[in-house]
Design a protein around this motif. Structure first.
Motif, mmCIF file in Angstrom:
data_model
loop_
_atom_site.group_PDB
_atom_site.id
_atom_site.type_symbol
_atom_site.label_atom_id
_atom_site.label_comp_id
_atom_site.label_asym_id
_atom_site.label_seq_id
_atom_site.Cartn_x
_atom_site.Cartn_y
_atom_site.Cartn_z
ATOM 1 N N THR A 1 -39.637 -40.877 -55.743
ATOM 2 C CA THR A 1 -38.866 -40.889 -54.508
ATOM 3 C C THR A 1 -37.398 -40.711 -54.868
ATOM 4 O O THR A 1 -36.905 -41.361 -55.796
ATOM 5 N N ARG A 2 -36.743 -39.819 -54.175
ATOM 6 C CA ARG A 2 -35.367 -39.481 -54.530
ATOM 7 C C ARG A 2 -34.417 -39.962 -53.438
ATOM 8 O O ARG A 2 -34.365 -39.377 -52.362
ATOM 9 N N HIS A 3 -33.723 -41.032 -53.713
ATOM 10 C CA HIS A 3 -32.667 -41.503 -52.809
ATOM 11 C C HIS A 3 -31.354 -41.034 -53.409
ATOM 12 O O HIS A 3 -30.730 -41.767 -54.184
ATOM 13 N N GLY A 4 -30.958 -39.818 -53.105
ATOM 14 C CA GLY A 4 -29.785 -39.250 -53.767
ATOM 15 C C GLY A 4 -30.053 -39.201 -55.255
ATOM 16 O O GLY A 4 -31.109 -38.721 -55.692
ATOM 17 N N ASP A 5 -29.146 -39.717 -56.043
ATOM 18 C CA ASP A 5 -29.319 -39.682 -57.497
ATOM 19 C C ASP A 5 -30.212 -40.808 -58.009
ATOM 20 O O ASP A 5 -30.607 -40.790 -59.174
ATOM 21 N N SER B 1 -28.088 -45.509 -66.777
ATOM 22 C CA SER B 1 -27.619 -45.665 -65.403
ATOM 23 C C SER B 1 -27.619 -44.365 -64.621
ATOM 24 O O SER B 1 -27.041 -44.307 -63.538
ATOM 25 N N ASN B 2 -28.256 -43.317 -65.145
ATOM 26 C CA ASN B 2 -28.150 -42.041 -64.423
ATOM 27 C C ASN B 2 -29.072 -41.954 -63.203
ATOM 28 O O ASN B 2 -29.012 -40.992 -62.445
ATOM 29 N N GLY B 3 -29.977 -42.922 -63.058
ATOM 30 C CA GLY B 3 -30.804 -42.940 -61.859
ATOM 31 C C GLY B 3 -32.112 -42.178 -61.976
ATOM 32 O O GLY B 3 -33.004 -42.349 -61.150
ATOM 33 N N HIS B 4 -32.265 -41.330 -62.990
ATOM 34 C CA HIS B 4 -33.515 -40.553 -63.085
ATOM 35 C C HIS B 4 -34.206 -40.692 -64.440
ATOM 36 O O HIS B 4 -35.193 -40.002 -64.693
ATOM 37 N N SER B 5 -33.731 -41.584 -65.295
ATOM 38 C CA SER B 5 -34.380 -41.767 -66.593
ATOM 39 C C SER B 5 -34.998 -43.158 -66.640
ATOM 40 O O SER B 5 -34.374 -44.143 -66.243
ATOM 41 N N PHE B 6 -36.235 -43.217 -67.165
ATOM 42 C CA PHE B 6 -37.008 -44.457 -67.118
ATOM 43 C C PHE B 6 -37.675 -44.722 -68.459
ATOM 44 O O PHE B 6 -37.949 -43.796 -69.222
ATOM 45 N N VAL B 7 -37.932 -45.991 -68.698
ATOM 46 C CA VAL B 7 -38.697 -46.381 -69.883
ATOM 47 C C VAL B 7 -39.829 -47.290 -69.413
ATOM 48 O O VAL B 7 -39.634 -48.178 -68.580
ATOM 49 N N GLU C 1 -42.623 -34.547 -55.530
ATOM 50 C CA GLU C 1 -42.809 -35.945 -55.148
ATOM 51 C C GLU C 1 -44.101 -36.540 -55.685
ATOM 52 O O GLU C 1 -44.099 -37.654 -56.212
ATOM 53 N N ILE C 2 -45.199 -35.816 -55.573
ATOM 54 C CA ILE C 2 -46.513 -36.367 -55.945
ATOM 55 C C ILE C 2 -47.065 -35.612 -57.158
ATOM 56 O O ILE C 2 -47.248 -34.395 -57.118
ATOM 57 N N PHE C 3 -47.369 -36.356 -58.225
ATOM 58 C CA PHE C 3 -47.790 -35.746 -59.478
ATOM 59 C C PHE C 3 -49.124 -36.339 -59.962
ATOM 60 O O PHE C 3 -49.419 -37.512 -59.727
#
Lengths: 286, 286, 286, 286
Positions: A20-24, A110-116, D257-259
């Motif tokens: 889900t993309r809420h802006g960045d 903190s870039n909003g799109h990188s996850f671990v 959105e869906i993967f």
């Protein structure tokens, strides 16, 4: 005379990831969904007539389509949504069971799109929907915990095959698999899960343990004390043995310092803690 | 008011190997034994009083001692022997469940002492002993089978999420997990197991399949037809999908020749076939 | 100054199943193919310029298309075919490595289209093709074997941390992982594999073992003695410990009869046996 | 003429847990240690003469005794200590390799003795000691990361088997396995590991990726930029494909959105980034 007994079928382990993309600031939901249907399925077993069988491929498609149409919030809500759909739209389907595992991701930077991937444990739920109502069991597994003291094991029964010596101080380690049944549905599933998880951890840490059974009961009781919406807790606790290594051959003491972490065999303690007035479980645990 | 519900404890996965030496011709039995006891165990949960608790370490010792004292024949006999012992000697133990997995070895050459693990599948059993009697469920898992033709899937239910097309010829592959309950104990457990296993394989091979459910029912029915001592069969059959690869982009036909063997998701078909007059199962399936 | 060192990329674990229909008698080939390419790949690492990169998705497609166009015979031939293709058609690709695992199926009954997975072990091969030539390593893994006698372990080095006692009779069990390099390509890969496998099993059975190292050497030597086309054998043999259980507490002898099969830790013996005049291995083992 | 080639032996996966008690504040170190020795071992292979063979059981004992005598600090220090011991005290041992995995635990609450397994990833090291010196490779594996945007894959090579379409926005997910070699030993191994790990995560998050190879190079370069003691980084990055699900059949858009998170096959990108003046690696990577 041979007859068909209980039966069910479905699609296991549909892996769906929603971004889900809420802006960045993106959000990730990462699920493993297993749907299981049952009902008027005698003919398919006896003659291979598939007219009552909604294909498992369709069940998989429904998971993906619903993820898009409805979004994925708490896994319990998503499981109920799917289960209601199958029971509500397929005449032959009398009962739907939807089990979901959730893998959690934390932000990487903190870039909003990188996850671990957090990886600590898996959150779980199972929803049942049929003519008798709706039932939800929530839970977790893979939560590995250890107390390095405040655990004894003494005063046990013994017979001619008993060689174990009593101990007043041992390591107590387990991998918690816990499931809990709801007397009523909470307003916020995520909050309920967080509280139950916290109760399990706190009770494990706080209990001066005379046996793993006692710890189990303390953990289940604490969940019930903290969560009024929960009426029954089931725990499966392997006793992950840590054996003190005998170092005397090498002229060394070992006073609770060096342990061998064993694989097999292991103790396995399973138990249920519930409210006396818990409503009937129905198929909740199936 | 919070109370203790169903509970049990034991030693899981005690790995015991017995070598019997008949002159130069050795025999190997290779088992994984899990013992589970229950009974008057309220106090240990509530107060940590272990006086009713026979240690899981003692249970492990008993497995090894019994292997020596009584030898290991059919796993069902060994499971019953252990279960009766725990119920018969520990006042607090009301119920014993003993589950055994057996790994089979074949001879490697002719010297009598060299073996190679067969590895095809695992033989299993679960014995329950309590005041209500003795119950045995036998079975196997890990039996992977495939039919390369004589499998259709047509005439199924459909809805707005259905995209699957009908097929008159597909690969049908599954990994059989089967358990069967006994109405009475056979004279020879090994012979009974061999017959049931053969019935499963024969029914899988012989059935022209219109659905995996139909094949499941045929497999269960065949076991009941061949084995009068068996009164109920439970099967769990994952549909290990083999998808025909679309090679048209490369100017190639693919008429049931080249398949992608998929991992997840997979169909999962579970069902029971039983005699109408099967005795009450009691705790047999727990 | 930072530079790019050795690198490679590819598609791992493409699962391809080929069914060949000779009238009613079908044949199944079941493979897991991993392709790995390297060459002029500096730019993609430094700037993300993909112009030299044949997508891993294309590699997967090639596996399926080649299975159809050329059929699957011996896995070594299929691996060479793929490796030659990538090196021969992609200008930037200087080296191709194709690794294949094969799972074997046996017939289930006599109808010609029903199969049961043999499961004993996995057959393997790795083919390398580059400007320096073609190299093939064949092998197997998952072959679990056990000798119940004719194994000693005595006369070993010892120090202050040694507590092990000598034994003149122990169980020797291992899970063979073996790979062998070819000095020249045999006419029939399947026949060569069968002979090498037989040599491993025979040498394991026949060797009176003073150490697992000695058994390893005997196994490798036997392969070389039986297979002139093979010039080097590498073996990895975990010592799957079976510990005699001390039953003296229970008034029972245990003269090599009852064993505990341990998981971890385990001994691990690795070694190479080769012909003195073996040609240079080049990248064969990478 | 058949000869013995490279060989080594040792004890794999000795599980040692050390509890250190600083008053009420305990500390846990949880390791999996594998020791591997080589040297003058020809005789044991050829004739079964074990006089040069320090038993793997002794190696296991040494791990436990050293944990007590020296304590466990950074795993690199513990690995070096063990490796030096074996080479320094056993005349036949010319080379020791010690590999350690570390599992991390976090505090559970504030009582000082309760812990929860962190589980995010495994820290690793391999130390080599022989006459040519000492070498240490550190690393980690099981670090699962995902970027939900800022990843393209375009402009790639194509051939007749290419069907992949270009994308300007995809999920990029991988499970990082990284190892890094040291030009010199840092004062604090833990601090060095923490910095290298942080560099990997930061580079993954910060890189606008045109290919996973480019991301790999950025990750390796960042480690070298942040850690002067490190001279070479090796990365193995599976491309954990997340495929956008086609929802058009259901009248639904799917704009990233869906993967579907796929298992197999997967891309596998492996590469090395090193300083031009890195010292010779010797056996460091073996």
């Amino acid at each position: 005379m041979v007859v068909l007994g209980p039966n069910r079928y479905g699609k296991a382990e549909t892996r769906v990831v929603q971004v889900t993309r809420h802006g960045d600031a993106h959000r990730v939901k990462d699920l493993n969904v297993s749907t299981t249907l049952s009902g008027d399925m005698t003919e398919v077993h006896l003659s291979g007539d598939n007219s009552a069988v909604l294909p498992t491929d369709t069940q998989k498609n429904t998971v993906y389509a619903f993820a898009k149409k409805h979004g994925i919030g708490a896994i319990e809500d998503f499981a109920l949504l799917l289960a209601r759909h199958f029971v509500g739209t397929q005449p032959a389907v009398r009962h739907a069971r939807v089990a979901i595992e959730e893998y959690t991701w934390e932000r990487n930077g903190s870039n909003g799109h990188s996850f671990v991937r957090a990886g600590r444990e898996t959150r779980t739920c199972v929803a049942h929907v049929d003519g008798s109502g709706e039932r939800v069991v929530s839970g977790l597994r893979g939560l590995v915990v250890m107390n390095t003291t405040n655990s004894e094991f003494r005063g046990f029964a013994s017979d001619e095959y008993t060689t174990l010596t009593e101990t007043r101080d041992r390591i107590l380690a387990t991998e918690v698999a816990a499931s809990w049944r709801h007397a009523y549905f909470p307003t916020y599933w995520d909050k309920s899960h967080e509280t139950a998880r916290w109760a399990l951890l706190a009770a494990f840490a706080d209990t001066y343990s005379l046996s793993l059974q006692q710890t189990l009961y303390a953990m289940g009781s604490r969940v019930l004390a903290e969560c009024p919406e929960i009426c029954e807790v089931r725990l499966s606790l392997p006793n992950k043995h840590h054996f003190e290594v005998d170092l005397s051959h090498f002229g060394l003491d070992n006073d609770g310092e060096i342990f061998f972490a064993a694989d097999r065999p292991y103790g396995l303690i399973e138990g249920t803690v519930l409210r006396e007035d818990a409503p009937d479980a129905g198929p909740a645990w199936e």
